[in-house]
Write a protein that holds these residues in place. Structure first.
Motif, mmCIF file in Angstrom:
data_model
loop_
_atom_site.group_PDB
_atom_site.id
_atom_site.type_symbol
_atom_site.label_atom_id
_atom_site.label_comp_id
_atom_site.label_asym_id
_atom_site.label_seq_id
_atom_site.Cartn_x
_atom_site.Cartn_y
_atom_site.Cartn_z
ATOM 1 N N PRO A 93 45.071 30.956 18.842
ATOM 2 C CA PRO A 93 46.493 31.088 18.498
ATOM 3 C C PRO A 93 47.288 31.814 19.592
ATOM 4 O O PRO A 93 46.720 32.590 20.370
ATOM 5 C CB PRO A 93 46.490 31.886 17.197
ATOM 6 N N ASP A 94 48.584 31.558 19.617
ATOM 7 C CA ASP A 94 49.449 32.097 20.672
ATOM 8 C C ASP A 94 49.323 33.606 20.847
ATOM 9 O O ASP A 94 49.272 34.108 21.969
ATOM 10 C CB ASP A 94 50.921 31.746 20.395
ATOM 11 N N GLU A 95 49.242 34.328 19.746
ATOM 12 C CA GLU A 95 49.226 35.804 19.847
ATOM 13 C C GLU A 95 47.895 36.349 20.375
ATOM 14 O O GLU A 95 47.790 37.532 20.691
ATOM 15 C CB GLU A 95 49.595 36.457 18.506
ATOM 16 N N GLU A 96 46.896 35.492 20.495
ATOM 17 C CA GLU A 96 45.587 35.951 20.996
ATOM 18 C C GLU A 96 45.266 35.391 22.387
ATOM 19 O O GLU A 96 44.120 35.406 22.825
ATOM 20 C CB GLU A 96 44.481 35.555 20.003
ATOM 21 N N ARG A 97 46.289 34.905 23.094
ATOM 22 C CA ARG A 97 46.067 34.261 24.398
ATOM 23 C C ARG A 97 46.319 35.222 25.567
ATOM 24 O O ARG A 97 46.582 34.800 26.677
ATOM 25 C CB ARG A 97 46.931 33.004 24.502
ATOM 26 N N THR A 98 46.231 36.532 25.310
ATOM 27 C CA THR A 98 46.482 37.524 26.354
ATOM 28 C C THR A 98 45.406 37.471 27.441
ATOM 29 O O THR A 98 44.239 37.168 27.171
ATOM 30 C CB THR A 98 46.533 38.945 25.760
ATOM 31 N N ALA A 99 45.841 37.769 28.661
ATOM 32 C CA ALA A 99 44.938 37.702 29.815
ATOM 33 C C ALA A 99 45.524 38.535 30.933
ATOM 34 O O ALA A 99 46.679 38.978 30.845
ATOM 35 C CB ALA A 99 44.785 36.252 30.273
ATOM 36 N N ARG A 100 44.714 38.753 31.954
ATOM 37 C CA ARG A 100 45.246 39.413 33.138
ATOM 38 C C ARG A 100 44.551 38.869 34.379
ATOM 39 O O ARG A 100 43.384 38.502 34.328
ATOM 40 C CB ARG A 100 45.094 40.943 33.076
ATOM 41 N N PHE A 101 45.310 38.846 35.460
ATOM 42 C CA PHE A 101 44.723 38.644 36.771
ATOM 43 C C PHE A 101 44.307 40.024 37.258
ATOM 44 O O PHE A 101 45.071 40.982 37.134
ATOM 45 C CB PHE A 101 45.742 38.074 37.759
ATOM 46 N N ARG A 102 43.104 40.139 37.803
ATOM 47 C CA ARG A 102 42.656 41.410 38.358
ATOM 48 C C ARG A 102 42.206 41.180 39.803
ATOM 49 O O ARG A 102 41.605 40.155 40.109
ATOM 50 C CB ARG A 102 41.497 41.983 37.535
ATOM 51 N N CYS A 103 42.533 42.130 40.649
ATOM 52 C CA CYS A 103 42.160 42.043 42.062
ATOM 53 C C CYS A 103 41.551 43.367 42.503
ATOM 54 O O CYS A 103 42.097 44.426 42.194
ATOM 55 C CB CYS A 103 43.399 41.752 42.906
ATOM 56 N N THR A 104 40.445 43.298 43.197
ATOM 57 C CA THR A 104 39.865 44.475 43.841
ATOM 58 C C THR A 104 39.788 44.204 45.338
ATOM 59 O O THR A 104 39.320 43.143 45.756
ATOM 60 C CB THR A 104 38.460 44.787 43.282
ATOM 61 N N LEU A 105 40.273 45.151 46.110
ATOM 62 C CA LEU A 105 40.230 45.065 47.571
ATOM 63 C C LEU A 105 39.308 46.146 48.111
ATOM 64 O O LEU A 105 39.291 47.267 47.581
ATOM 65 C CB LEU A 105 41.624 45.298 48.168
ATOM 66 N N ALA A 106 38.585 45.813 49.150
ATOM 67 C CA ALA A 106 37.767 46.799 49.856
ATOM 68 C C ALA A 106 38.121 46.707 51.335
ATOM 69 O O ALA A 106 38.050 45.638 51.929
ATOM 70 C CB ALA A 106 36.286 46.506 49.648
ATOM 71 N N PHE A 107 38.554 47.836 51.898
ATOM 72 C CA PHE A 107 38.871 47.914 53.325
ATOM 73 C C PHE A 107 37.750 48.673 54.012
ATOM 74 O O PHE A 107 37.388 49.775 53.579
ATOM 75 C CB PHE A 107 40.201 48.647 53.527
ATOM 76 N N VAL A 108 37.188 48.082 55.060
ATOM 77 C CA VAL A 108 36.069 48.710 55.762
ATOM 78 C C VAL A 108 36.332 48.721 57.266
ATOM 79 O O VAL A 108 36.584 47.672 57.860
ATOM 80 C CB VAL A 108 34.741 47.966 55.470
ATOM 81 N N GLU A 109 36.269 49.908 57.847
ATOM 82 C CA GLU A 109 36.236 50.040 59.312
ATOM 83 C C GLU A 109 34.746 50.096 59.669
ATOM 84 O O GLU A 109 33.955 50.680 58.907
ATOM 85 C CB GLU A 109 36.892 51.355 59.741
ATOM 86 N N PRO A 110 34.346 49.524 60.812
ATOM 87 C CA PRO A 110 32.921 49.550 61.152
ATOM 88 C C PRO A 110 32.328 50.961 61.039
ATOM 89 O O PRO A 110 32.896 51.921 61.550
ATOM 90 C CB PRO A 110 32.896 49.059 62.604
ATOM 91 N N GLY A 111 31.235 51.075 60.311
ATOM 92 C CA GLY A 111 30.532 52.339 60.177
ATOM 93 C C GLY A 111 31.141 53.338 59.194
ATOM 94 O O GLY A 111 30.644 54.453 59.065
ATOM 95 N N GLN A 112 32.213 52.964 58.509
ATOM 96 C CA GLN A 112 32.875 53.885 57.567
ATOM 97 C C GLN A 112 32.614 53.436 56.125
ATOM 98 O O GLN A 112 32.262 52.285 55.875
ATOM 99 C CB GLN A 112 34.397 53.879 57.796
ATOM 100 N N ASP A 113 32.835 54.364 55.186
ATOM 101 C CA ASP A 113 32.748 53.999 53.770
ATOM 102 C C ASP A 113 33.950 53.141 53.388
ATOM 103 O O ASP A 113 35.043 53.337 53.930
ATOM 104 C CB ASP A 113 32.743 55.258 52.884
ATOM 105 N N PRO A 114 33.761 52.212 52.436
ATOM 106 C CA PRO A 114 34.882 51.372 52.023
ATOM 107 C C PRO A 114 35.971 52.162 51.292
ATOM 108 O O PRO A 114 35.679 53.133 50.602
ATOM 109 C CB PRO A 114 34.254 50.352 51.067
ATOM 110 N N VAL A 115 37.206 51.734 51.487
ATOM 111 C CA VAL A 115 38.341 52.219 50.693
ATOM 112 C C VAL A 115 38.609 51.132 49.650
ATOM 113 O O VAL A 115 38.803 49.964 50.009
ATOM 114 C CB VAL A 115 39.592 52.434 51.576
#
Length: 197
Positions: free
Chosen positions: A114-136
């Motif tokens: 039913p229409d009232e139960e059609r909720t959803a979300r787009f989710r995005c996770t980004l990881a930024f990595v410089e060589p040899g560093q921990d990800p942000v």
């Protein structure tokens, strides 16, 4: 040679590259897609979370090329389907499925919801990595509703069937500028930009 900092985007999806570059402009950075490099290893997205896949992509590409890299994993979480398609969003209708095949499968599975139960979300996770560093890590989400019929021709993926009540239209009916204000990727990018500034 550009004097802007170049960051490799761990994607071949030109839609994503465009979205990233609009946002990267703020830092004076330039995102380059994997298309420009030969022999880059294909990263198997076998993580069970968006974060695991994003980090794996960024670390693999950064290590291989010796350049800063951004890995992105994103998808659609539908409440009535217990969070599916989730990490399988791009291959929901099978490996190498088209965007249309994926959203058609979704609409089929949502047919009796039913229409009232059609909720959803787009989710995005980004990881930024410089060589040899921990990800942000940065994440963003955009809430909406799964429509019954597709509309709009902008964007990609599930955009034609993702309705935004606050905008009164589908994600695929937004201009690129409108999408960059509210999309899950834009929100994750904002968080990432804040962390990197």
């Amino acid at each position: 040679m550009s004097d802007r900092k170049q960051v490799v985007l761990a994607t071949r999806n030109q839609g994503k590259v465009k979205e990233f570059n609009k946002l990267f402009a703020e830092l004076g950075w330039e995102g380059i897609s994997l298309e420009g490099f030969d022999g880059v290893p294909e990263v198997v997205e076998d993580g069970d979370t968006f974060e695991a896949n994003a980090v794996k992509k960024a670390v693999t590409i950064s290590t291989y090329l010796g350049l800063p890299a951004v890995g992105d994993d994103s998808g659609l979480e539908v409440d009535a389907l217990h969070g599916s398609p989730g990490v399988y969003s791009a291959r929901y209708a099978g490996e190498n499925a088209t965007d249309e095949a994926n959203w058609r499968k979704l609409l089929g599975e949502m047919d009796s919801v039913p229409d009232e139960e059609r909720t959803a979300r787009f989710r995005c996770t980004l990881a930024f990595v410089e060589p040899g560093q921990d990800p942000v890590i940065a994440t963003g989400a955009c809430e909406g509703v799964i429509a019954r019929e597709p509309a709009g021709t902008n964007g990609f993926g599930y955009d034609p069937v993702f309705y935004l009540p606050q905008m009164g239209k589908m994600m695929a009916q937004l201009s690129p500028d409108e999408k960059n204000q509210i999309s899950h990727r834009a929100r994750a990018m904002r968080q990432l930009l804040d962390a990197l500034k």
